[in-house]
Design a protein around this motif. Sequence first.
Motif, PDB file in Angstrom:
ATOM      1  N   PRO A 118     -33.067  27.225  31.491  1.00 38.80           N
ATOM      2  CA  PRO A 118     -33.532  27.900  32.698  1.00 38.80           C
ATOM      3  C   PRO A 118     -33.232  29.728  32.748  1.00 38.80           C
ATOM      4  O   PRO A 118     -32.090  29.998  32.061  1.00 38.80           O
ATOM      5  N   GLU A 119     -34.436  30.364  32.794  1.00 36.51           N
ATOM      6  CA  GLU A 119     -34.282  31.811  32.509  1.00 36.51           C
ATOM      7  C   GLU A 119     -33.359  32.397  33.372  1.00 36.51           C
ATOM      8  O   GLU A 119     -32.975  33.496  33.056  1.00 36.51           O
ATOM      9  N   GLU A 120     -33.304  31.808  34.744  1.00 35.39           N
ATOM     10  CA  GLU A 120     -32.319  32.634  35.385  1.00 35.39           C
ATOM     11  C   GLU A 120     -31.108  32.640  35.653  1.00 35.39           C
ATOM     12  O   GLU A 120     -30.111  33.120  36.352  1.00 35.39           O
ATOM     13  N   LEU A 121     -30.542  31.798  34.982  1.00 35.86           N
ATOM     14  CA  LEU A 121     -29.129  31.531  34.698  1.00 35.86           C
ATOM     15  C   LEU A 121     -28.369  32.563  33.596  1.00 35.86           C
ATOM     16  O   LEU A 121     -29.204  33.468  32.861  1.00 35.86           O
ATOM     17  N   PHE A 122     -27.022  32.909  33.526  1.00 33.88           N
ATOM     18  CA  PHE A 122     -26.709  33.716  32.382  1.00 33.88           C
ATOM     19  C   PHE A 122     -25.536  32.934  31.654  1.00 33.88           C
ATOM     20  O   PHE A 122     -25.392  31.569  31.914  1.00 33.88           O
ATOM     21  N   TYR A 123     -25.597  33.265  30.295  1.00 32.39           N
ATOM     22  CA  TYR A 123     -25.492  32.580  29.270  1.00 32.39           C
ATOM     23  C   TYR A 123     -24.189  33.194  28.252  1.00 32.39           C
ATOM     24  O   TYR A 123     -24.442  34.476  28.084  1.00 32.39           O
ATOM     25  N   ASP A 124     -23.489  32.450  27.849  1.00 27.23           N
ATOM     26  CA  ASP A 124     -22.311  33.336  26.687  1.00 27.23           C
ATOM     27  C   ASP A 124     -22.953  33.125  25.289  1.00 27.23           C
ATOM     28  O   ASP A 124     -22.484  33.624  24.447  1.00 27.23           O
ATOM     29  N   LEU A 125     -24.221  32.564  25.562  1.00 28.56           N
ATOM     30  CA  LEU A 125     -24.796  32.347  24.144  1.00 28.56           C
ATOM     31  C   LEU A 125     -24.308  31.341  23.207  1.00 28.56           C
ATOM     32  O   LEU A 125     -24.317  31.541  21.964  1.00 28.56           O
ATOM     33  N   ASP A 126     -23.369  30.640  23.584  1.00 30.73           N
ATOM     34  CA  ASP A 126     -22.789  29.710  22.900  1.00 30.73           C
ATOM     35  C   ASP A 126     -22.969  28.171  23.558  1.00 30.73           C
ATOM     36  O   ASP A 126     -24.122  27.481  23.250  1.00 30.73           O
TER      37      ASP A 126
ATOM     38  N   PRO B  48     -14.981  27.122  28.252  1.00 22.53           N
ATOM     39  CA  PRO B  48     -14.258  28.339  28.852  1.00 22.53           C
ATOM     40  C   PRO B  48     -14.989  29.189  30.031  1.00 22.53           C
ATOM     41  O   PRO B  48     -16.139  28.859  30.211  1.00 22.53           O
ATOM     42  N   VAL B  49     -14.162  29.832  30.775  1.00 19.57           N
ATOM     43  CA  VAL B  49     -14.620  30.653  31.685  1.00 19.57           C
ATOM     44  C   VAL B  49     -14.953  32.168  31.146  1.00 19.57           C
ATOM     45  O   VAL B  49     -13.882  32.657  30.881  1.00 19.57           O
ATOM     46  N   PRO B  50     -15.874  32.886  31.227  1.00 18.93           N
ATOM     47  CA  PRO B  50     -16.147  34.241  30.538  1.00 18.93           C
ATOM     48  C   PRO B  50     -15.466  35.227  31.419  1.00 18.93           C
ATOM     49  O   PRO B  50     -15.481  36.453  31.125  1.00 18.93           O
ATOM     50  N   PHE B  51     -14.766  34.916  32.510  1.00 18.99           N
ATOM     51  CA  PHE B  51     -14.085  36.046  33.369  1.00 18.99           C
ATOM     52  C   PHE B  51     -13.006  35.315  34.282  1.00 18.99           C
ATOM     53  O   PHE B  51     -12.689  34.169  34.254  1.00 18.99           O
ATOM     54  N   ALA B  52     -11.965  36.280  34.498  1.00 20.60           N
ATOM     55  CA  ALA B  52     -10.842  35.702  35.063  1.00 20.60           C
ATOM     56  C   ALA B  52     -11.121  35.409  36.605  1.00 20.60           C
ATOM     57  O   ALA B  52     -11.956  35.865  37.339  1.00 20.60           O
ATOM     58  N   GLY B  53     -10.550  34.234  37.028  1.00 19.83           N
ATOM     59  CA  GLY B  53     -10.834  34.117  38.504  1.00 19.83           C
ATOM     60  C   GLY B  53      -9.988  32.677  38.997  1.00 19.83           C
ATOM     61  O   GLY B  53      -9.087  32.079  38.355  1.00 19.83           O
ATOM     62  N   GLU B  54     -10.179  32.394  39.952  1.00 21.15           N
ATOM     63  CA  GLU B  54      -9.693  31.164  40.658  1.00 21.15           C
ATOM     64  C   GLU B  54     -10.699  29.836  40.697  1.00 21.15           C
ATOM     65  O   GLU B  54     -11.620  30.034  41.263  1.00 21.15           O
ATOM     66  N   VAL B  55     -10.055  28.788  40.483  1.00 20.98           N
ATOM     67  CA  VAL B  55     -10.933  27.488  40.614  1.00 20.98           C
ATOM     68  C   VAL B  55     -11.293  27.365  42.350  1.00 20.98           C
ATOM     69  O   VAL B  55     -10.060  27.207  43.008  1.00 20.98           O
ATOM     70  N   PHE B  56     -12.527  27.421  42.678  1.00 17.69           N
ATOM     71  CA  PHE B  56     -12.797  27.363  44.048  1.00 17.69           C
ATOM     72  C   PHE B  56     -13.108  25.848  44.492  1.00 17.69           C
ATOM     73  O   PHE B  56     -12.764  25.754  45.553  1.00 17.69           O
ATOM     74  N   GLU B  57     -13.779  25.540  43.587  1.00 19.66           N
ATOM     75  CA  GLU B  57     -14.319  23.915  43.791  1.00 19.66           C
ATOM     76  C   GLU B  57     -14.533  23.312  42.412  1.00 19.66           C
ATOM     77  O   GLU B  57     -14.865  24.065  41.480  1.00 19.66           O
ATOM     78  N   ARG B  58     -14.227  22.118  42.052  1.00 21.86           N
ATOM     79  CA  ARG B  58     -14.476  21.369  40.883  1.00 21.86           C
ATOM     80  C   ARG B  58     -15.170  20.322  41.317  1.00 21.86           C
ATOM     81  O   ARG B  58     -15.163  19.613  42.591  1.00 21.86           O
ATOM     82  N   ASN B  59     -16.267  19.860  40.345  1.00 19.89           N
ATOM     83  CA  ASN B  59     -17.277  18.841  40.512  1.00 19.89           C
ATOM     84  C   ASN B  59     -16.539  17.570  40.122  1.00 19.89           C
ATOM     85  O   ASN B  59     -16.466  16.923  39.203  1.00 19.89           O
ATOM     86  N   GLU B  60     -16.029  16.989  41.451  1.00 18.61           N
ATOM     87  CA  GLU B  60     -15.194  15.806  41.792  1.00 18.61           C
ATOM     88  C   GLU B  60     -16.265  14.449  40.864  1.00 18.61           C
ATOM     89  O   GLU B  60     -15.609  13.782  40.357  1.00 18.61           O
ATOM     90  N   ILE B  61     -17.579  14.608  41.123  1.00 25.83           N
ATOM     91  CA  ILE B  61     -18.334  13.358  40.593  1.00 25.83           C
ATOM     92  C   ILE B  61     -17.913  13.098  39.045  1.00 25.83           C
ATOM     93  O   ILE B  61     -17.937  12.085  38.562  1.00 25.83           O
ATOM     94  N   LEU B  62     -17.783  14.335  38.224  1.00 25.94           N
ATOM     95  CA  LEU B  62     -17.884  14.389  36.789  1.00 25.94           C
ATOM     96  C   LEU B  62     -16.318  13.830  36.481  1.00 25.94           C
ATOM     97  O   LEU B  62     -16.432  13.303  35.336  1.00 25.94           O
ATOM     98  N   ILE B  63     -15.488  13.720  37.311  1.00 26.90           N
ATOM     99  CA  ILE B  63     -14.036  13.093  36.972  1.00 26.90           C
ATOM    100  C   ILE B  63     -14.451  11.344  36.883  1.00 26.90           C
ATOM    101  O   ILE B  63     -14.069  10.889  35.689  1.00 26.90           O
ATOM    102  N   ASP B  64     -15.281  10.912  37.554  1.00 25.91           N
ATOM    103  CA  ASP B  64     -15.680   9.525  37.311  1.00 25.91           C
ATOM    104  C   ASP B  64     -16.732   9.044  36.768  1.00 25.91           C
ATOM    105  O   ASP B  64     -16.765   7.960  36.097  1.00 25.91           O
TER     106      ASP B  64
END
Length: 148
Positions: free
Chosen positions: A10-18, A76-92
Amino acid sequence: MSEFRGCELPEELFYDLDYVWVRPEGEGIFTVGVTDPAQTMSGRLQKARIKKVGTQIAAGRHVATLESGKWAGGVPVPFAGEVFERNEILIDDPHLINIAPYGDAWIAKIRADEPEHALDTLHTGPDAIAALQAWIQRYDVQCMRCSD
């Protein structure tokens, strides 16, 4: 959306190029996920551990660890911050990342410490797509979606 060797880019996203993508959500919050070529290279994901809401993360540190039968690695997260929400669906159901890496399988939403600089190290648009295509060629990736 661009496609290259079966990989959606997707062109509209930002990427770390990895292997990480980032989408601004407004109010200093950014959604983080893994790219289509990265999910293909990892194989069928079997486990996802995502940091808990409220966890502070330094730039470059992992917000999640993903595991498949042949690979384990951090997101990795490319910037410092706090987890605001996590995708709980992925845990299961971490395998959802293999099916919808840009949709329902986002990994976490991070409230950036400095939102005005959160995207400074990331790339977007045609230059990012060209760099991702070079990455795909370098690693000889042919993307495919895993089924259920």
